[in-house]
Design an enzyme around this catalytic site. Structure first.
Site, PDB file in Angstrom:
ATOM      1  N   GLN A  20       0.844  -1.241  -0.080  1.00 61.34           N
ATOM      2  CA  GLN A  20       0.142  -0.031   0.094  1.00 61.34           C
ATOM      3  C   GLN A  20       0.770   1.105  -0.144  1.00 61.34           C
ATOM      4  OE1 GLN A  20      -2.711  -1.841   3.345  1.00 61.34           O
ATOM      5  NE2 GLN A  20      -4.240  -0.498   2.167  1.00 61.34           N
ATOM      6  N   GLU A 168      -4.976 -10.254   8.737  1.00 60.81           N
ATOM      7  CA  GLU A 168      -6.336 -10.355   8.436  1.00 60.81           C
ATOM      8  C   GLU A 168      -6.511 -11.570   7.622  1.00 60.81           C
ATOM      9  OE1 GLU A 168      -8.771  -7.250   6.982  1.00 60.81           O
ATOM     10  OE2 GLU A 168      -8.448  -5.812   8.840  1.00 60.81           O
ATOM     11  N   TYR A 312     -13.088  -2.106  12.954  1.00 56.57           N
ATOM     12  CA  TYR A 312     -13.517  -0.974  12.270  1.00 56.57           C
ATOM     13  C   TYR A 312     -14.840  -0.377  12.444  1.00 56.57           C
ATOM     14  CZ  TYR A 312      -9.193  -0.567   9.666  1.00 56.57           C
ATOM     15  OH  TYR A 312      -7.698  -0.588   9.124  1.00 56.57           O
ATOM     16  N   GLU A 375      -5.336  -2.225  14.204  1.00 59.28           N
ATOM     17  CA  GLU A 375      -5.850  -1.172  13.276  1.00 59.28           C
ATOM     18  C   GLU A 375      -6.954  -0.775  13.766  1.00 59.28           C
ATOM     19  OE1 GLU A 375      -6.098  -2.094   9.207  1.00 59.28           O
ATOM     20  OE2 GLU A 375      -4.455  -3.386   9.272  1.00 59.28           O
TER      21      GLU A 375
HETATM   22  C1  NOJ Z   1      -7.568  -3.520   6.875  1.00 58.08           C
HETATM   23  C2  NOJ Z   1      -6.302  -3.886   6.191  1.00 58.08           C
HETATM   24  O1  NOJ Z   1      -5.490  -4.548   6.887  1.00 58.08           O
HETATM   25  C3  NOJ Z   1      -5.599  -2.547   5.457  1.00 58.08           C
HETATM   26  O2  NOJ Z   1      -4.756  -3.113   4.493  1.00 58.08           O
HETATM   27  C4  NOJ Z   1      -6.753  -1.858   5.058  1.00 58.08           C
HETATM   28  O3  NOJ Z   1      -6.144  -0.748   4.227  1.00 58.08           O
HETATM   29  C5  NOJ Z   1      -7.706  -1.440   5.985  1.00 58.08           C
HETATM   30  N1  NOJ Z   1      -8.318  -2.599   6.412  1.00 58.08           N
HETATM   31  C6  NOJ Z   1      -8.640  -0.533   5.584  1.00 58.08           C
HETATM   32  O4  NOJ Z   1      -9.729  -1.224   4.889  1.00 58.08           O
END
Ligand code: NOJ
Length: 476
Positions: A20, A168, A312, A375
Site C-alpha cells: 500500500q 487479517e 472498524y 488497526e
Molecule cells: C485492513 C487492512 O489490513 C488494510 O490493509 C486496509 O487498508 C484497511 N483495513 C482499511 O480497509
C-alpha cells in the site's frame, strides 16, 4: 484514574503495509507479487484503475515516514515486509540483499528516533511464483512461510521485538471467495476460503513454534496473528437472533481465534457442526471444512504471546439464507443500520460501541489475553480539516477506555490505520485513511499533516483524551 486517561505505558502507533505504501514494485531485485500481477493484468478491478507501482514511494521516502511518525509522537510503527522484495522467488534459495538492506535502514531509522518497529510478516502480497503453486490452498506453503520467517528472524530479530505473522487471514481468504477483485481473485466460494484459512493457521503456528524453539530465548520478542474482529450485533433482539449472531461471531472471528486462543483449540464446535451440516445438505460426502490432526491442534493452540485485532465497524445481523458472504455456510445475513453514518468506504459504518463489545467478547471467550488494537481508522475523500475522522477516533477511543476502566479488558495499545493516505486495495486512491495527506500527483509524494494528526499528538503527549475534544459527544 480519570475515565479519559490511558493506563501508564499504554502504546500508541500508526500502521501501513508494504504494497500500500512502498511502490518500487520492480526495483532492486524485487519479485512480482499477486497484487502486482492483479493490478497489471486486470486494472479494471481497481476502482480508479490505479496501482501500487509507486504508491507513497516509501521505498525511497522512508525517512519522510520516520519524520512524520516522530512529529506526531508515536511510540511504534506497524509496517509490513514484502515477501517478494526479500525472497523474489518466494523460496529461501535466493535472498535479495537490497530488500534486506532497505528494511534494515527502516528499522534502524525508527529505533534511532525512539520508535519501536512492529512488523507484519505477511500483508497479502504473496510472491507470484508461490501463487503459481496454488497459493494458500496449497498446504505446503506452510513450509515456505516457515523458511521465510527464519530469514526474517535471522536478519531482523535482534531489533524487532513485536511480530505479527498474518494480517487479517479472513481478507486473504476473500481473494478465493467472492468475485470481489481481491488478489489472487480466484473465486472458489465455499471451498477456497476454508482451505486458505487452514494453511494460514498452520503457517502461523509453524512460524511461532520456530521462533519459540530457536530464537525467542535470545531475541525475546512477542508474536501474534492479526484478526479482523468487527462486532456482530443482532438487528432485532430475540433469543434465536442472538444465537444466530453468536454463531456468526464464531464463524467470522472464532474461525481464526478459536484454534489459537481457546483452551480447547481447533475450529469452534458450532462452525464444525454447521459446515458439516450444510455440506451434507448440498450432497457432499465430507465437510468442506478441513480438519486438523491432534498434533496440529496442539501446535496451533497456544501459539500466541498477545492477541492483535483490527476493528472498524459493526454488522447488524438477522437469520436467513445468505447471498454471498466472506464466510459461507453461516446462514446469517449482514446489514447496516441507517442510524449510523458511513465512511467513504461503503462497509465502514461508524459504530463506536461495537469496539467495546468486541473487546469484551474476546476477553470472555479467550480468558482475558493482553489485546493490541492493531488497526482502527476512518476513510474520507480527502481534505486536511478532517473533523469526521477526529470524531471517529475520539468516540472509538472513549469506548476503548470504557472497556479498560469499566470492564477491565487488558488492552495494551492502539494503532491508527493509517499513518498516511495510501493504495486502498480495490478502492485504489479513492478512499483515504491517512492522518497525513499524500499528494499522489507530486513526484515527491509530499506528506502533509491533517488536523487528526495534531489531535493524536495531543492525545499521546497527555496520555488522555483532552477535555477540548469531548464537547457535545455525549450522545454516542
Ligand atoms: C485492513 C487492512 O489490513 C488494510 O490493509 C486496509 O487498508 C484497511 N483495513 C482499511 O480497509
Amino acid at each position: 484514574m480519570s475515565a479519559f486517561r490511558f493506563p501508564p505505558g499504554f502504546l500508541f502507533g500508526a500502521a501501513t503495509s508494504a504494497y500500500q505504501v512502498e511502490g518500487a514494485w520492480n526495483e532492486d531485485g524485487k519479485g512480482e507479487s499477486i497484487w502486482d500481477r492483479l493490478v497489471h493484468q486486470h486494472p479494471d478491478v481497481i476502482n480508479d484503475q490505479s496501482s501500487g507501482d509507486v504508491a507513497c514511494n516509501s521505498y525511497h521516502l522512508y525517512q519522510e515516514d520516520i519524520k512524520i511518525l516522530k512529529d506526531v509522537g508515536f511510540h511504534f510503527y506497524r509496517f509490513s515486509l514484502s515477501w517478494p522484495r526479500i525472497l523474489p522467488t518466494g523460496h529461501a534459495n535466493v535472498v535479495n540483499e537490497a530488500g534486506i538492506h532497505y528494511y534494515n535502514n527502516l528499522i534502524n531509522g525508527l529505533i534511532a528516533n525512539g520508535i519501536q518497529p512492529v512488523v507484519t510478516m505477511f500483508h497479502w502480497d504473496l510472491p507470484q511464483p508461490l501463487q503459481d503453486l496454488g497459493g494458500w490452498t496449497n498446504p505446503l506453503l506452510a513450509n515456505y512461510f516457515e523458511d521465510y520467517a527464519r530469514v526474517l528472524f535471522t536478519n531482523f530479530g535482534d531489533r524487532v521485538k513485536w511480530w505479527y505473522t498474518f494480517n487479517e487471514p479472513k481478507s486473504i481468504a476473500l481473494g478465493y471467495g467472492m468475485p470481489l477483485g481481491f488478489a489472487p481473485n480466484i473465486p472458489t466460494h465455499g471451498h477456497g476460503e476454508y482451505l486458505v484459512m487452514h494453511t494460514v493457521l498452520l503457517s502461523h503456528a509453524r512460524a511461532y513454534r520456530l521462533y519459540e524453539r530457536e530464537f525467542k530465548e535470545t531475541q525475546k520478542g512477542k508474536m501474534s496473528i492479526v484478526a479482523l474482529c468487527n462486532w456482530i450485533e443482532p438487528k432485532t433482539y430475540s433469543e434465536e437472533e442472538e444465537a444466530a449472531a453468536e454463531r456468526a461471531r464464531q464463524m467470522h472471528n472464532g474461525w481464526i481465534l478459536h484454534p489459537i486462543y481457546s483452551t480447547a483449540g481447533d475450529y469452534p464446535p458450532v462452525m464444525k457442526e454447521w459446515v458439516a451440516k450444510k455440506s451434507r445438505e448440498k450432497g457432499y460426502l465430507r465437510s468442506r471444512l478441513p480438519s486438523f490432526t491432534k498434533e496440529e491442534v496442539e501446535m496451533v493452540r497456544g501459539a500466541w504471546d498477545f492477541l492483535a485485532v483490527n476493528h472498524y465497524t459493526t454488522f447488524f445481523t438477522y437469520q436467513g439464507k445468505e447471498g454471498v458472504s466472506i464466510v459461507p455456510d453461516c446462514d446469517v445475513c449482514m446489514t447496516q443500520d441507517d442510524n449510523y453514518p458511513v465512511a467513504a468506504s461503503f462497509w465502514l459504518q461508524v459504530v463506536p460501541w461495537g469496539l467495546r463489545k468486541a473487546l469484551n467478547w474476546i476477553a470472555k471467550e479467550y480468558d482475558s489475553p493482553p489485546i493490541m488494537v492493531a488497526e482502527n481508522g476512518f476513510s474520507d475523500h480527502g481534505g486536511l480539516n478532517d473533523t469526521a475522522r477526529i470524531d471517529f477516533f475520539i468516540n472509538y477511543l472513549r469506548e476503548l477506555l470504557k472497556a479498560i476502566h469499566d470492564d477491565h479488558c487488558h488492552v495494551i495499545g492502539y494503532t491508527v490505520w493509517s499513518l498516511m493516505d495510501n493504495f486502498e486495495w480495490i478502492s485504489g486512491y479513492t478512499d483515504n485513511f491517512g492522518l497525513y495527506h499524500v499528494d499522489f500527483n507530486d513526484p515527491n509524494r509530499k506528506r502533509t499533516a491533517k488536523k487528526s494528526a495534531r489531535v493524536f499528538s495531543e492525545i499521546i503527549r497527555s496520555n488522555e483524551i483532552p477535555a477540548e475534544f469531548l464537547v457535545n459527544k455525549s450522545s454516542l
